[in-house]
Design an enzyme around this catalytic site. Structure first.
Site, PDB file in Angstrom:
ATOM      1  N   ASP A 485      41.701  34.786  49.718  1.00  0.00           N
ATOM      2  CA  ASP A 485      41.198  34.741  51.088  1.00  0.00           C
ATOM      3  C   ASP A 485      39.750  35.180  51.205  1.00  0.00           C
ATOM      4  O   ASP A 485      39.092  34.935  52.208  1.00  0.00           O
ATOM      5  CB  ASP A 485      42.015  35.711  51.939  1.00  0.00           C
ATOM      6  CG  ASP A 485      43.103  35.012  52.702  1.00  0.00           C
ATOM      7  OD1 ASP A 485      42.824  33.949  53.249  1.00  0.00           O
ATOM      8  OD2 ASP A 485      44.220  35.550  52.738  1.00  0.00           O
ATOM      9  N   CYS A 486      39.314  35.895  50.216  1.00  0.00           N
ATOM     10  CA  CYS A 486      37.992  36.508  50.303  1.00  0.00           C
ATOM     11  C   CYS A 486      36.924  35.725  49.542  1.00  0.00           C
ATOM     12  O   CYS A 486      35.762  36.131  49.531  1.00  0.00           O
ATOM     13  CB  CYS A 486      38.058  37.941  49.802  1.00  0.00           C
ATOM     14  SG  CYS A 486      39.223  38.903  50.749  1.00  0.00           S
TER      15      CYS A 486
END
Ligand code: BGC
Ligand code: NOJ
Length: 815
Positions: A485-486
């Site tokens: 997600d990052c």
């Protein structure tokens, strides 16, 4: 470890022997629709279906002391005031024990000759939480005492409850009848449900106003009514309604009394709402309380819960496994955690407030992998619900609310791995059940309400989405992020108040993900074998073609020399390459490329895994996500570079992605490393709990890595994809009992020192007892396979065609 507790595997419990654990040690209650979080000191809260939209009791996150609010019992005995769970009063106890079991928590505290036991559980298929309470006089003289129960009601919508006091302080409404408190805020308007909190025996008093019971300038550690030894029979008008009930007891030496408190979520359905103006129709609530007023009914509800878990776990039980941590984890706690992640996705835990994230698209699909064997029918429904949050162009709502099943528009879509996970969950479901009918189920797209497109259509849409959205190297475009997600290659955020996940223009971007390429390989191969099973060789061949193309691309464009590159950024510069200054090697692309079959014929798989070992792995910790960690913020990489080195996605040990490396080791046949790596993140195998701090019975999302100042510290326990994937690793790849479309594959990959083990696996209604022996001390490969005494070629046990419901399998390793 003995410092805080121990595993009681016979009872399938973790026993906590002192209340002041390094962090609150949580258990999850509920398995159907009513859920609760419960710590060893009875902290936590309860909700129905959706922790944001139907929260029943309150909790205060990130408070000090940690773990504030819960299901408290106070004992007032002469001048002494104490809680059997130690908190909130924290009076020293003469004895304390908490047993976290499967769907229940049993807390026992003793002080001044009195012992109070509180057994908290949610019976199967009921929307109630029961606290079975026994007060025992363990002294030689008569004991007179008052016991007070306490919960704080939540106004159902948890975000509003936590933020909108100008309204909430004026809306609270309750009714009291006998030993029951009815929390009915907003019932006069749009709600047709309420919360009941009652006691199954007569009470000496009650309070429903927090101000009256606790006191405005006091805390839960010194509530004024308890200190005074008497409830005030207060009625809450607005402010903060609570459920406090007082039970007065006089117990002769050796005597005890048992009764229950009942917390219920009640839907009124078609019943008339009111008996009279302002008087709610309480028929259903009365019925519930009456039912449990017979303690035998409470006891049989608890037996039903035990029976439910016995049945759930009996689908997969291993014995004689030479490693006790693996055996315990696979048999008990990993499956329990899979139930929690299936039910709660990433919505609510000690670290997720229940208001931020609902169900995650990629998360819930993965959660099914570790859950489907227990309750396939529920997995089936979940798959269809998830698919319905996909849009017709293939993108997916990244998150949705469990109550409404509607996609969360604030987060939106554009996480380009999302669509592919649906293929994994669907195939896992069909492998487990053989039910190919699910593919024809209509589950419309989120942007075409009412449409009748089938699940198979969704799956093809997902494949087409990835094929259509490729970048300059021919690799899949990443969008806002992939599994990581990052890793926000299109975000370029300079504004601290922006969300890394949502900010950034993904249209027209060139940023590509090798992890998605690996996932595509895996998904395409799954789908191709499904088509073959369905008797559609043409479709299978089409998928094989896409597979071959993507594989070629990966090998040509993503091999970096000693490992697979992680991604290409918006300028087509490599991420996770020896050419980078930091973040030279990332774990996800090694796991997924190997799992997708890359590097299999050319030695690269093994080489990539050895690079993981060299740069990322530490025994006792696991593998860090990348190396070297980023020391500065990179606009072009996003949130991954925002975390301090060694934490979370910036080179923390993110346990979820470790599991793909574990599978990788089994694919290359290294059973010794597979187990060693498995144990490196296994909570049961953690040695120093003052360092690890988190629960020793469930996986945490991450452990601070060797690159951090606090290596070995576990964080974000319970809700992590590690649960499902570790179960897949332990049960299907190390012990090697793996459902196939047409039978049960027996393909263990174990340390060469092992003599063997046995697994009982219920599969499509048949109980397979699989005995694996390893006379030649090999790691992998089948020498002989006997099915009910008859030799079978290969390693797939076919399903019996003659109605047998028990099959004996003897597998001898050592090809
Ligand atoms: C967190 C990530 C997490 C993501 C989920 C981020 O803010 O830092 O760890 O995976 O949100 O949306
Ligand atoms: C947690 C999220 O829930 C999950 O979807 C994601 O893959 C991991 N963090 C890694 O970023």
């Amino acid at each position: 470890m003995a410092q805080y507790g121990y595993f009681d595997d016979t009872q399938r419990e973790f026993v906590i022997t002192r209340p002041d654990t390094p962090l609150p040690w949580l258990n999850m209650l509920g398995q159907d629709e009513f859920f609760g979080l419960c710590t060893q000191t009875a902290g936590g809260y309860s909700f129905w279906k959706d922790a944001r939209l139907r929260r029943l009791t309150r909790y205060r996150y990130n408070n000090n002391p940690m773990d504030n609010d819960g299901r408290f019992l106070y004992v007032k005995q002469g001048k002494s005031v104490w809680n059997p769970g130690w908190k909130p009063v924290r009076a020293p106890l003469d004895a304390f024990e908490c047993r976290h079991g499967l769907g229940y928590t049993r807390i026992k505290g003793r002080k001044g000759g009195v012992e109070v036991e509180q057994l908290i559980f949610v019976p199967p298929d009921e929307n109630v939480e029961l606290w079975r309470v026994t007060v025992r006089n363990a002294s030689k003289s008569t004991q007179r005492l008052s016991l007070f129960s306490f919960v704080e009601f939540c106004f159902f919508e948890a975000l509003n409850d936590m933020t909108n006091y100008q309204r909430t302080y004026s809306i609270g409404e309750v009714e009291v009848e006998g030993s029951a408190i009815y929390h009915k805020t907003e019932y006069r308007e749009r709600r047709n449900h309420y919360t009941l909190f009652g006691c199954t025996r007569p009470v000496a008093g009650f309070d429903t106003s927090r101000d009256a019971f606790v006191g405005v300038h006091r805390g839960l550690h010194d509530p004024q009514a308890v200190l005074a030894g008497k409830c005030t029979n207060s009625h809450a008008y607005g402010w903060n309604p609570v459920g406090a009930l007082q039970v007065d007891l006089a117990l002769k030496p050796g005597k005890s009394e048992t009764f229950a408190f009942v917390l219920a979520y009640v839907e009124q359905g078609d019943l008339p709402k009111f008996d009279a103006p302002f008087v709610m129709n309480k028929a259903r609530g009365r019925e519930i309380l009456a039912k449990y007023s017979d303690i035998a009914v409470v006891d049989s509800a608890f037996s039903a819960l035990k029976g439910r878990w016995q049945d759930l776990l009996s689908t997969y039980q291993a014995t004689h496994v030479p490693n006790p941590h693996l055996q315990r984890t696979v048999n008990i706690w990993n499956q329990v955690q899979c139930m929690a992640t299936f039910n709660l996705s990433r919505s609510t835990s000690g670290y997720e407030t229940g208001i931020g994230r609902g169900m995650g698209y990629r998360d819930s699909n993965q959660d099914i992998l570790g859950f489907v064997h227990m309750l396939p029918a529920r997995a089936r429904q979940r798959i269809l619900d998830i698919a319905s949050t996909q849009l017709s162009d293939g993108t997916c709502f990244h998150q949705y609310q469990p109550l409404t099943k509607k996609g969360n528009a604030d987060v939106g879509g554009g996480f380009n791995d999302d669509p592919l996970w649906l293929i994994l969950s669907t195939c896992a479901y069909i492998r487990e059940t053989g039910d190919t009918g699910i593919l024809g189920e209509p589950c419309g797209y989120a942007d075409k309400p009412g449409s009748k497109d089938t699940l198979l259509h969704h799956i093809e849409t997902s494949i087409a989405f990835t094929l259509r959205n490729r970048g300059p190297h021919g690799l899949p475009l990443i969008g806002h992020a992939d599994w990581n997600d990052c890793l926000n290659l299109n975000c370029f955020s300079k504004e601290p108040n922006e969300s890394f996940q949502v900010t950034g223009d993904i249209a027209g971007s060139k940023a590509e993900s090798v992890m998605i390429a690996g996932l595509f390989l895996y998904a395409a191969r799954e789908l191709s074998s499904l088509y073959r099973f369905l008797g559609a060789p043409g479709d299978a061949a089409r998928l094989d073609g896409h597979y071959a193309d993507m594989l070629r691309t990966v090998e040509e464009k993503a091999w970096d020399g000693a490992w697979y590159t992680r991604a290409f950024d918006a300028e087509s510069r490599p991420v996770g390459s020896r050419r980078c200054e930091e973040g030279k090697i990332f774990i996800e692309s090694q796991g997924w490329c190997v799992m997708g079959g890359a590097g299999a014929g050319n030695g690269r798989a093994k080489k990539a895994l050895m690079s993981v070992e060299k740069h990322l792995y530490t025994p006792q910790l696991g593998c860090a996500l990348q190396w070297p960690p980023y020391s500065t913020y990179h606009l072009e990489l996003g949130e991954v570079t925002s975390y301090p080195p060694g934490y979370k996605e910036n080179a923390g040990v993110f346990t979820h992605n470790n599991t793909w490396i574990h599978i990788g080791w089994t694919l290359v046949g290294d059973g010794k490393r597979a187990l060693e790596y498995y144990l490196s993140i296994c909570p049961s195998a953690k040695k120093d709990h003052d360092v690890y701090r988190s629960e020793p019975y469930v996986y945490s999302q991450m452990t601070a890595s060797q690159f951090s100042p606090t290596p070995g510290e576990g964080k974000n326990s319970w809700l992590t994809g590690t649960a499902a994937w570790s179960f897949v690793v332990g049960s299907q790849y190390i012990l090697g009992i793996r459902p196939e479309f047409d039978g049960l594959r027996i393909d263990p990959c174990i340390p060469g020192t092992w003599k063997g083990f046995t697994v009982q696996r219920r599969f499509r209604g048949v109980m397979f007892t699989v005995t694996v022996t390893n006379p030649r001390r090999k790691s992998k490969g089948m020498k002989t396979l006997l099915v009910d005494g008859r030799r079978v070629e290969g390693n797939v046990v076919p399903l019996p065609t003659d109605g047998r419901t028990a099959v004996r399998v003897e597998a001898v390793l050592g090809a």
